[in-house]
Design a protein around this motif. Structure first.
Motif, short mmCIF file in Angstrom:
data_model
loop_
_atom_site.label_atom_id
_atom_site.label_comp_id
_atom_site.label_asym_id
_atom_site.label_seq_id
_atom_site.Cartn_x
_atom_site.Cartn_y
_atom_site.Cartn_z
N VAL A 112 -6.80 -14.16 -48.15
CA VAL A 112 -7.93 -13.41 -48.71
C VAL A 112 -7.35 -12.21 -49.45
CG1 VAL A 112 -9.97 -12.05 -48.20
CG2 VAL A 112 -9.56 -14.19 -46.98
N TYR A 113 -7.46 -12.22 -50.75
CA TYR A 113 -6.85 -11.20 -51.59
C TYR A 113 -7.94 -10.38 -52.28
CZ TYR A 113 -3.23 -14.58 -50.69
OH TYR A 113 -2.38 -15.46 -50.06
N PRO A 114 -7.95 -9.06 -52.07
CA PRO A 114 -8.95 -8.23 -52.71
C PRO A 114 -9.02 -8.51 -54.22
CG PRO A 114 -7.71 -6.92 -51.14
CD PRO A 114 -7.06 -8.28 -51.19
N ASP A 164 -10.26 -11.07 -55.65
CA ASP A 164 -10.36 -12.48 -56.01
C ASP A 164 -11.83 -12.92 -56.10
OD1 ASP A 164 -8.02 -13.69 -56.71
OD2 ASP A 164 -7.66 -14.69 -54.80
N ALA A 171 -11.95 -16.74 -54.87
CA ALA A 171 -11.49 -16.95 -53.50
C ALA A 171 -12.48 -17.80 -52.72
CB ALA A 171 -11.31 -15.60 -52.79
N ILE A 172 -13.76 -17.51 -52.90
CA ILE A 172 -14.79 -18.23 -52.16
C ILE A 172 -14.87 -19.67 -52.63
CG2 ILE A 172 -17.27 -18.27 -51.71
CD1 ILE A 172 -17.09 -15.12 -51.90
#
Lengths: 228, 228, 228, 228
Positions: free
Chosen positions: B148-150, B152, B156-157
């Motif tokens: 989980v990369y800030p 994204d 990301a989801i």
């Protein structure tokens, strides 16, 4: 223990029995409630129970499908109660299917209600919480986020996505005094016992757990499943 | 090694350089290619390269936003080439943002292109593959699925959701002779070296990997990241 | 493709059929082999096959239960072949049981052979690889690392621990030009088909996969399961 | 709420401040305590605090390195207090290092105390709990189980292994009325505030959490981190 009295909470998925139980438990601790959901009659029923114990509550019957709507709800809660402290995102319903025969309409309904709606609500609440350097976001999803179960379909995907959304919110906002909680309970039913006489997981068990987490000291946060 | 000659593959995300590389590599092994994407000019460019080496290719320039469209593509591939053996779902683009300021339009574009489109394409291909008791679905996503990369955001989801989608497809269809592969590579760029002279991950590295997996014996499947 | 010719590899778990297959495949590419395991006769058998194709090989029949022993093996490989390029950690055997009745002796044997031995071997090889700013460590474990299966007992715990060990090695040493690969295959058996005529996962499938990863460009690494 | 009064609990890692806090909280609810650890003086100090509030407690100062010893402790707790209801496995200490320079002695100490000791204790308690079709096993490990942090070394591996051990116990024994809880807190320290005046995670926060889980209805179980 951290007192909740006088705080304000917005709850989504408000038409569910679970949201009713959580809202009632919070109101019992003196929390002002803004209950959002699709079915006005069910929202009113929950609101009336809260009023009977002297609680303060407003309801919003609508789909949360635009940022304008979720921002309006944040605004209404703040003007009605003078602030926003807690956002609780409750998954409104399960629906799924095998991927090879999954209804597209079901996909869209499930993804919108269980993933896009929480995003839009968090999207509206976070700027307020970041500015006030304080706030709390809890998601009550499902143990469908903890594995991969055939036939869960869009619901499984929405719940894994909800986990990622909450992890992003945590990673991006913990420096702003905002804490998150992610609850992934098994299926809760109203009846305290099943057909074989064994105890069920009920909405009250989950609201008990949510209340416990929300009353911990501000610097603690908790994730995790509660399972039966 | 498992010969791919004469098989038919549909690729989504066809306007990307990665899709062009994978399609070219497959065509070089004698695979008939159906390349789907948004930008007709880029699809044509990739198709022309394939034709130059004597490959067979059709293109479909459209958004894959309804089941009717994805079923039509499956039908066209089958009538053009006499079958459907391989479906390759390629993530078409990255976009994201911090959740508290995430553009809703970006959310919708990313979720539709990177998650709903793969669902609709798999939804259309699976009934055919289940009936013929044979087929292969590969998703080429991103290492955004692995953590989980800030910033994204929706990407990301979508990538975590794509992982869940592929796991559901595997769990529900392995008994029907359908195998899946999920590739989660880091960011690929065309330039073989970066500004500091270090080698990059390129689309060719990923297409090399995809080709290797697709030429393994039918009863083997592989998931995993390839990272730089 | 990255040539392996003239490189030197140490393999643990050398008495297994899998280690024999991997060593043979590597020797065929010109890799000098140092094969370590418990059973001298099985090591000799694998070494003889390698010599028949003109390969260079030494064997070490011993338990790898002290750092002195693993450092000695690193030293012997380096003086025999002039370097150390690759370390391959192969899980030597499965044994387990239900936790409530698990034999303590089994626990100790499994944990020592499948987790402590790889640690001691990596512990001995890493200082060399860090100094030469080059090297490659591959672990071939099991899909027992990918879930939790009743009766797997100590083996499940050793395999999850092996995953963590490899992730630590990656995190701590990637800046030193050392890459890692973690393979978590299902159960491999010699017979190409099972009793029902279905193809099995064989040691050759796994060695094919290992060889492919080891011949990728130096800046790429891969993890993942290969499953049947 | 589920009353704990009159129940009997064995705690490992008993020399730690955390074990002292958990034992004291449980004794306050009327739980009979059997406190096991390495350092007799620290065990006595915790036992004296429990006796001052009228609690019942026995101590066992020894390494838990054989099944005979852990079975003897189960026997002593049962004869002293007439039963065994709860086993709490507390990680006794952190130690680690970079893998390439990790002390082998540290590896052995950490793995024995944080993984083999919990196994041996659970191995001794489970047959009793399975026969009485009732019991509860809680492990209080560390957030080192939730990721991979350079320099955590053997501790990281032991904590990931502890998670697997607890998942095996859950999978193999839930049908026997045995529930498990796995807590993976961040680092707890005694001082309520750090040097910058921010609140710390303290042993009392963790014992508060443990107590809450143990007092839930018997059919509920919870895992998860609590983090600061």
């Amino acid at each position: 223990m951290n007192s909740l009295s006088g705080k304000t909470a917005i709850l989504t998925g408000g038409s569910t029995e679970l949201a009713g139980a959580v809202a009632f438990a919070l109101a019992g601790e003196g929390v002002n409630i803004c209950l959002c959901g699709r079915q006005a009659d069910l929202l009113d029923m929950s609101a009336n129970k809260i009023k009977e114990i002297g609680g303060r509550v407003i309801t919003q019957a609508s789909e949360l499908d635009t940022l304008e709507k979720t921002e309006a709800i944040v605004g209404q809660a703040r003007s009605a109660f003078g602030g926003l402290d807690i956002l609780i995102l409750i998954s409104p319903f399960w629906s799924g299917g095998m991927i090879h025969s999954h209804h597209v309409k079901t996909w869209d309904l499930v993804m919108n209600a269980n993933l896009r709606e929480p995003f839009l609500m968090a999207r509206a609440a976070l700027p307020v919480m970041r500015e006030q350097k304080r706030g709390e976001i809890m998601a009550i999803g499902s143990d469908s986020a903890l594995g991969v179960y055939p036939q869960d379909g869009a619901f499984a995907i929405a719940m894994h996505g909800l986990t990622t959304l909450m992890e992003l919110i945590q990673a991006e906002n913990s420096e702003f005094g905002i804490r998150t909680h992610l609850l992934s309970p098994g299926v809760a039913v109203s009846a305290p016992f099943n057909a074989e006489g064994k105890p069920n997981l009920t909405p009250d068990h989950i609201s008990d757990w949510a209340l416990w987490l929300l009353t911990r000291p501000d610097h603690l946060r908790g994730n995790g499943p509660i399972l039966i």
